[in-house]
Design a protein around this motif. Structure first.
Motif, PDB file in Angstrom:
ATOM      1  N   ARG A  50       0.822  -1.214   0.000  1.00 57.82           N
ATOM      2  CA  ARG A  50       0.000   0.000   0.000  1.00 57.82           C
ATOM      3  C   ARG A  50       0.855   1.261   0.000  1.00 57.82           C
ATOM      4  NH1 ARG A  50      -4.633  -2.175   4.246  1.00 57.82           N
ATOM      5  NH2 ARG A  50      -5.744  -3.471   2.720  1.00 57.82           N
ATOM      6  N   CYS A  51       2.035   1.197   0.604  1.00 58.67           N
ATOM      7  CA  CYS A  51       2.951   2.339   0.526  1.00 58.67           C
ATOM      8  C   CYS A  51       3.481   2.504  -0.896  1.00 58.67           C
ATOM      9  CB  CYS A  51       4.112   2.153   1.503  1.00 58.67           C
ATOM     10  SG  CYS A  51       3.695   2.362   3.242  1.00 58.67           S
ATOM     11  N   ILE A  52       3.836   1.396  -1.539  1.00 55.82           N
ATOM     12  CA  ILE A  52       4.352   1.468  -2.907  1.00 55.82           C
ATOM     13  C   ILE A  52       3.289   1.996  -3.861  1.00 55.82           C
ATOM     14  CG2 ILE A  52       5.246   0.101  -4.851  1.00 55.82           C
ATOM     15  CD1 ILE A  52       6.461  -1.809  -2.715  1.00 55.82           C
ATOM     16  N   THR A  53       2.036   1.612  -3.652  1.00 55.54           N
ATOM     17  CA  THR A  53       0.953   2.071  -4.528  1.00 55.54           C
ATOM     18  C   THR A  53       0.478   3.479  -4.176  1.00 55.54           C
ATOM     19  OG1 THR A  53      -0.715   1.049  -3.099  1.00 55.54           O
ATOM     20  CG2 THR A  53       0.107  -0.265  -4.949  1.00 55.54           C
ATOM     21  N   THR A  54       1.060   4.094  -3.140  1.00 55.59           N
ATOM     22  CA  THR A  54       0.734   5.448  -2.650  1.00 55.59           C
ATOM     23  C   THR A  54      -0.604   5.497  -1.926  1.00 55.59           C
ATOM     24  OG1 THR A  54      -0.400   6.463  -4.563  1.00 55.59           O
ATOM     25  CG2 THR A  54       2.014   6.430  -4.614  1.00 55.59           C
ATOM     26  N   LEU A  55      -1.203   4.348  -1.604  1.00 59.86           N
ATOM     27  CA  LEU A  55      -2.443   4.344  -0.829  1.00 59.86           C
ATOM     28  C   LEU A  55      -2.176   4.711   0.625  1.00 59.86           C
ATOM     29  CD1 LEU A  55      -4.204   1.172  -2.268  1.00 59.86           C
ATOM     30  CD2 LEU A  55      -4.717   3.565  -2.763  1.00 59.86           C
ATOM     31  N   LEU A  56      -0.945   4.488   1.074  1.00 61.90           N
ATOM     32  CA  LEU A  56      -0.505   4.946   2.379  1.00 61.90           C
ATOM     33  C   LEU A  56       0.674   5.893   2.179  1.00 61.90           C
ATOM     34  CD1 LEU A  56      -0.507   1.656   4.525  1.00 61.90           C
ATOM     35  CD2 LEU A  56      -2.143   3.547   4.653  1.00 61.90           C
ATOM     36  N   PRO A  57       0.833   6.884   3.051  1.00 59.21           N
ATOM     37  CA  PRO A  57       1.966   7.806   2.928  1.00 59.21           C
ATOM     38  C   PRO A  57       3.280   7.105   3.275  1.00 59.21           C
ATOM     39  CG  PRO A  57       0.795   8.204   4.969  1.00 59.21           C
ATOM     40  CD  PRO A  57      -0.031   7.204   4.203  1.00 59.21           C
ATOM     41  N   VAL A  58       4.376   7.757   2.982  1.00 53.12           N
ATOM     42  CA  VAL A  58       5.703   7.229   3.298  1.00 53.12           C
ATOM     43  C   VAL A  58       6.275   8.087   4.425  1.00 53.12           C
ATOM     44  CG1 VAL A  58       7.995   6.652   2.403  1.00 53.12           C
ATOM     45  CG2 VAL A  58       6.003   6.521   0.898  1.00 53.12           C
ATOM     46  N   PRO A  59       6.026   7.681   5.693  1.00 55.37           N
ATOM     47  CA  PRO A  59       6.441   8.536   6.805  1.00 55.37           C
ATOM     48  C   PRO A  59       7.945   8.563   7.029  1.00 55.37           C
ATOM     49  CG  PRO A  59       5.507   6.499   7.642  1.00 55.37           C
ATOM     50  CD  PRO A  59       5.310   6.491   6.151  1.00 55.37           C
TER      51      PRO A  59
END
Length: 275
Positions: A50-59
């Motif tokens: 989900r981080c790679i797909t940008t559905l979650l931010p990259v903190p």
């Protein structure tokens, strides 16, 4: 980042409250390969996806997709991706064609190209004849192929698959993978997949990363990982399987970290709807 990298994660971290789901993840996926991300429930695979797909931010840390920064160039990254999530994404109240056309609009496929792209995606997964039937009439395998068509309609360079064959019988699983590989051969598309089916990972993945407690614990080809384990075992032991490698890496975590109630509920709902 290498010119051959479709995906690069460096020091990626993500936490849900006090729970660190991804803990300093370093990962690279080479352009054109099928890369498998394995691990027990709760290992952090879906969070990383989900981080790679940008559905979650990259903190914390860094993600690049074909050279684009996932934190700063989210729309550029999304234009390169097709994503089949673990949860169902097809709408039972629409036909197969309408489902794929909806995704064509979501992914901003030019209007003049939509009908052709939708038809191509349906053809690629062998759903042309069933395209104008309601999705609620589809079998589990057909639904997963429909979701694959939804992801393919934007002609992605990177296809992300989170448990793509969950809840399917062996024949339907094989069918889904045959269509994935046919598209890959035709387009050179890169595939990043999570799966709990060790036979799928062994047969279809060029390389594997085994993830546990938010980190990569083993990395290599399926044969290479099995050979490494065999070297550590006694000469009289039977040849190890990929499941043996999985258990060796995860250890007791398979019993103590099986995901939470929401993980189990989500997986069972998906399996029940596809069954």
């Amino acid at each position: 980042m290498s010119d051959d990298d479709a995906v690069m994660c460096a020091g990626l971290e993500y936490a849900f409250g006090e729970t660190r789901a991804v803990d300093g993840l370093d990962l690279s996926v080479t352009t054109g390969e099928v890369f498998g991300l394995l691990g027990p429930n709760g290992a952090g695979k879906t969070t990383a996806i989900r981080c790679i797909t940008t559905l979650l931010p990259v903190p914390a840390g860094r993600i690049r997709v074909f050279g684009h920064d996932a934190a700063k160039e989210r729309m550029a990254v999304r234009r390169l991706l097709g994503y089949v999530p673990q949860q169902l994404s097809a709408d039972a109240g629409l036909t197969g064609r309408e489902n794929v056309a909806l995704f064509a609009r979501v992914f901003d496929v030019p209007r003049r190209e939509r009908a052709r792209r939708v038809a191509q995606a349906l053809y690629a997964v062998d759903l042309t004849e069933a395209a104008d039937r309601m999705a609620r009439t589809y079998s589990g395998g057909m639904i997963r192929r429909l979701e694959l068509a939804q992801a393919l309609v934007s002609a992605p360079r990177l296809l992300m698959l989170d448990e793509p064959t969950i809840g399917l019988d062996p024949i339907a699983r094989t069918s889904v993978w045959e269509h994935i590989n046919a598209v890959r051969r035709a387009t050179g598309m890169t595939v990043l997949v999570t799966t709990h089916h060790m036979d799928e990972a062994d047969q279809y993945c060029d390389r594997l990363a085994l993830m546990h407690r938010g980190k990569i614990r083993a990395l290599g080809t399926p044969q290479g990982l099995k050979s490494e384990l065999r070297e550590r075992r006694g000469p009289d032991d039977p040849p190890p399987t990929l499941e043996d490698v999985f258990r060796d890496v995860a250890g007791r975590g398979l019993d103590s970290e099986g995901g939470d109630f929401r993980d189990v509920r989500s997986t069972r709902r998906t399996a029940a709807r596809l069954g």
